[in-house]
Scaffold this motif. Sequence first.
Motif, PDB file in Angstrom:
ATOM      1  N   PRO A 173      31.557  45.951  43.464  1.00 21.49           N
ATOM      2  CA  PRO A 173      30.633  46.890  44.111  1.00 21.49           C
ATOM      3  C   PRO A 173      29.415  46.165  44.684  1.00 21.49           C
ATOM      4  N   LEU A 174      29.095  46.478  45.922  1.00 18.54           N
ATOM      5  CA  LEU A 174      27.945  45.861  46.573  1.00 18.54           C
ATOM      6  C   LEU A 174      26.755  46.805  46.393  1.00 18.54           C
ATOM      7  N   LEU A 175      26.052  46.624  45.280  1.00 18.00           N
ATOM      8  CA  LEU A 175      25.003  47.565  44.890  1.00 18.00           C
ATOM      9  C   LEU A 175      23.759  47.466  45.755  1.00 18.00           C
ATOM     10  N   ASN A 176      23.463  46.268  46.236  1.00 20.17           N
ATOM     11  CA  ASN A 176      22.217  46.063  46.976  1.00 20.17           C
ATOM     12  C   ASN A 176      22.358  46.539  48.421  1.00 20.17           C
ATOM     13  N   LYS A 177      21.545  47.528  48.792  1.00 23.30           N
ATOM     14  CA  LYS A 177      21.570  48.024  50.165  1.00 23.30           C
ATOM     15  C   LYS A 177      20.544  47.324  51.052  1.00 23.30           C
ATOM     16  N   ASP A 178      19.600  46.620  50.432  1.00 21.69           N
ATOM     17  CA  ASP A 178      18.518  45.996  51.190  1.00 21.69           C
ATOM     18  C   ASP A 178      18.558  44.472  51.179  1.00 21.69           C
ATOM     19  N   LYS A 179      19.593  43.900  50.534  1.00 19.70           N
ATOM     20  CA  LYS A 179      19.750  42.454  50.552  1.00 19.70           C
ATOM     21  C   LYS A 179      21.224  42.108  50.324  1.00 19.70           C
ATOM     22  N   GLU A 180      21.564  40.842  50.498  1.00 20.81           N
ATOM     23  CA  GLU A 180      22.956  40.418  50.388  1.00 20.81           C
ATOM     24  C   GLU A 180      23.445  40.509  48.947  1.00 20.81           C
ATOM     25  N   ASN A 181      24.774  40.496  48.791  1.00 19.52           N
ATOM     26  CA  ASN A 181      25.414  40.671  47.482  1.00 19.52           C
ATOM     27  C   ASN A 181      26.373  39.502  47.194  1.00 19.52           C
ATOM     28  N   PRO A 182      25.850  38.310  46.915  1.00 13.19           N
ATOM     29  CA  PRO A 182      26.740  37.172  46.651  1.00 13.19           C
ATOM     30  C   PRO A 182      27.555  37.376  45.380  1.00 13.19           C
ATOM     31  N   LEU A 183      28.784  36.875  45.399  1.00 16.66           N
ATOM     32  CA  LEU A 183      29.687  36.960  44.241  1.00 16.66           C
ATOM     33  C   LEU A 183      30.309  35.599  43.983  1.00 16.66           C
ATOM     34  N   GLU A 184      30.300  35.181  42.729  1.00 15.71           N
ATOM     35  CA  GLU A 184      31.011  33.962  42.323  1.00 15.71           C
ATOM     36  C   GLU A 184      31.631  34.207  40.964  1.00 15.71           C
ATOM     37  N   LEU A 185      32.915  33.898  40.846  1.00 13.16           N
ATOM     38  CA  LEU A 185      33.575  34.077  39.554  1.00 13.16           C
ATOM     39  C   LEU A 185      34.739  33.113  39.403  1.00 13.16           C
ATOM     40  N   PHE A 186      35.067  32.863  38.150  1.00 14.70           N
ATOM     41  CA  PHE A 186      36.313  32.196  37.782  1.00 14.70           C
ATOM     42  C   PHE A 186      37.218  33.234  37.130  1.00 14.70           C
ATOM     43  N   GLN A 187      38.507  33.206  37.485  1.00 16.79           N
ATOM     44  CA  GLN A 187      39.458  33.945  36.664  1.00 16.79           C
ATOM     45  C   GLN A 187      40.501  32.970  36.143  1.00 16.79           C
ATOM     46  N   ILE A 188      40.696  33.031  34.823  1.00 18.57           N
ATOM     47  CA  ILE A 188      41.576  32.108  34.107  1.00 18.57           C
ATOM     48  C   ILE A 188      42.638  32.920  33.396  1.00 18.57           C
ATOM     49  N   TRP A 189      43.889  32.535  33.573  1.00 18.18           N
ATOM     50  CA  TRP A 189      44.991  33.173  32.844  1.00 18.18           C
ATOM     51  C   TRP A 189      45.349  32.285  31.651  1.00 18.18           C
ATOM     52  N   LEU A 190      45.296  32.870  30.463  1.00 20.31           N
ATOM     53  CA  LEU A 190      45.632  32.178  29.220  1.00 20.31           C
ATOM     54  C   LEU A 190      46.907  32.807  28.654  1.00 20.31           C
ATOM     55  N   ASN A 191      47.903  31.996  28.386  1.00 19.83           N
ATOM     56  CA  ASN A 191      49.186  32.511  27.911  1.00 19.83           C
ATOM     57  C   ASN A 191      49.071  33.047  26.483  1.00 19.83           C
ATOM     58  N   LEU A 192      49.962  33.959  26.153  1.00 22.07           N
ATOM     59  CA  LEU A 192      50.132  34.432  24.780  1.00 22.07           C
ATOM     60  C   LEU A 192      51.437  33.874  24.233  1.00 22.07           C
ATOM     61  N   PRO A 193      51.468  33.469  22.964  1.00 15.99           N
ATOM     62  CA  PRO A 193      52.744  33.030  22.373  1.00 15.99           C
ATOM     63  C   PRO A 193      53.700  34.211  22.246  1.00 15.99           C
ATOM     64  N   ALA A 194      54.970  33.912  22.069  1.00 14.02           N
ATOM     65  CA  ALA A 194      55.999  34.955  22.022  1.00 14.02           C
ATOM     66  C   ALA A 194      55.690  36.022  20.979  1.00 14.02           C
ATOM     67  N   THR A 195      55.116  35.617  19.853  1.00 10.18           N
ATOM     68  CA  THR A 195      54.842  36.572  18.768  1.00 10.18           C
ATOM     69  C   THR A 195      53.721  37.549  19.107  1.00 10.18           C
ATOM     70  N   LYS A 196      52.956  37.261  20.184  1.00  7.02           N
ATOM     71  CA  LYS A 196      51.812  38.109  20.537  1.00  7.02           C
ATOM     72  C   LYS A 196      51.951  38.760  21.914  1.00  7.02           C
TER      73      LYS A 196
END
Length: 376
Positions: free
Chosen positions: A164-187
């Motif tokens: 969501p770009l909440l700021n109506k009066d200034k820019e809305n920079p976004l930076e993120l990491f998304q990491i996928w971590l495996n689950l073992p078979a039992t989980k």
Amino acid sequence: MGTENNNRRKFLSKLALGSTALATAPLFAAFGSKKQDSTTTKDMKAIKKIRALGFQWETLDPFLFCVHHEDFYPKGNEEMGPQASLEGRQIGSDFHIKDGWRMYHGEKIPGFPGHPHRGFETLTVVRKGLVDHADSAGGAGRYGNGDLQWMTAGRGLMHSEMFPLLNKDKENPLELFQIWLNLPATKKMADPAYKMFWSEDIPHFSAQSGVHVEVLVGELFGKKSPTPPKDSWAYIPENHVGVYNFKVDAGTQFAIPATADGVNRTIYFYEGKNLFIDGQSIPEYHAVDVDSSAELAIEVGVDGAKFLILQGRPINEPVVQHGPFVMNTRQEIQQAFNEYQRTHFGGWPWERYDKVHDRSLGRFAKYVDGTEEKRS
């Protein structure tokens, strides 16, 4: 809702086995992508391999995937979308940077409308900006500006990740990491849930002058992150799962301590020009697989550097992945598709698949058990 339902049908059609339609989506991406050019460094004790980074970052077991998003969104409009024309964009699949930003799968608001996962966990670290979460179990939240959301998909969950770009009066920079971590078979069939690591609870400190560290997951320099979910591979201390973010000032030298033998450890150099590891110059936007049992001598040149470390003991189980599902056998993947098509993992309880929360709300988390947390 007619247009939305039609778009939903188009999305569901991409989930058929054998489809390659999801291969370009960073949060749905297949892991068998074309390998980047790499260098094996047999003559360097601590460095095992150096490889170039693409849009999707190749990871080692127990991780499956990592991506670094950075978008410079303009001012927001009344709907919390961009206050700018969308002309010239491939709406619904906009991954090409135009004017410094992308819509991804969003049509009015950038982000990733409702989509399913099974068999692994997502760790979403929002460096700048905000993400609105909603899921098929009734969970919801808004997080960002240093927060980490840890979502265990387990036996199956639909969720949305909108920006969501909440700021109506200034820019809305976004930076993120998304990491996928495996689950073992039992989980892999664990109950789906999510947990917040709020920025205020994550260790941020200077290991020495010029070395700024965030211990997002695990332990480093005597500092510990919040406790991972109980079904996670990272919950077991002997697995030495770690996610550490470094910002190092120009002209700084320091050492990263060794961890246990048999742990996979990779350094992702994502910003800067002059990084040296044990005297070896590392090109910008490259990954370095290192010996986990060796202390690493780090030197940063005139421009400063930022890098992310992912480490963990490998699960050492078969990985079969297709689109948003990660299991151990092809039969389990087929079962996941069948169950999703039949149940939608509980269905979508929200009025829209690109759910965003009220503009006035701050950071919050509403969990499936009804409890809520709020941050300023």
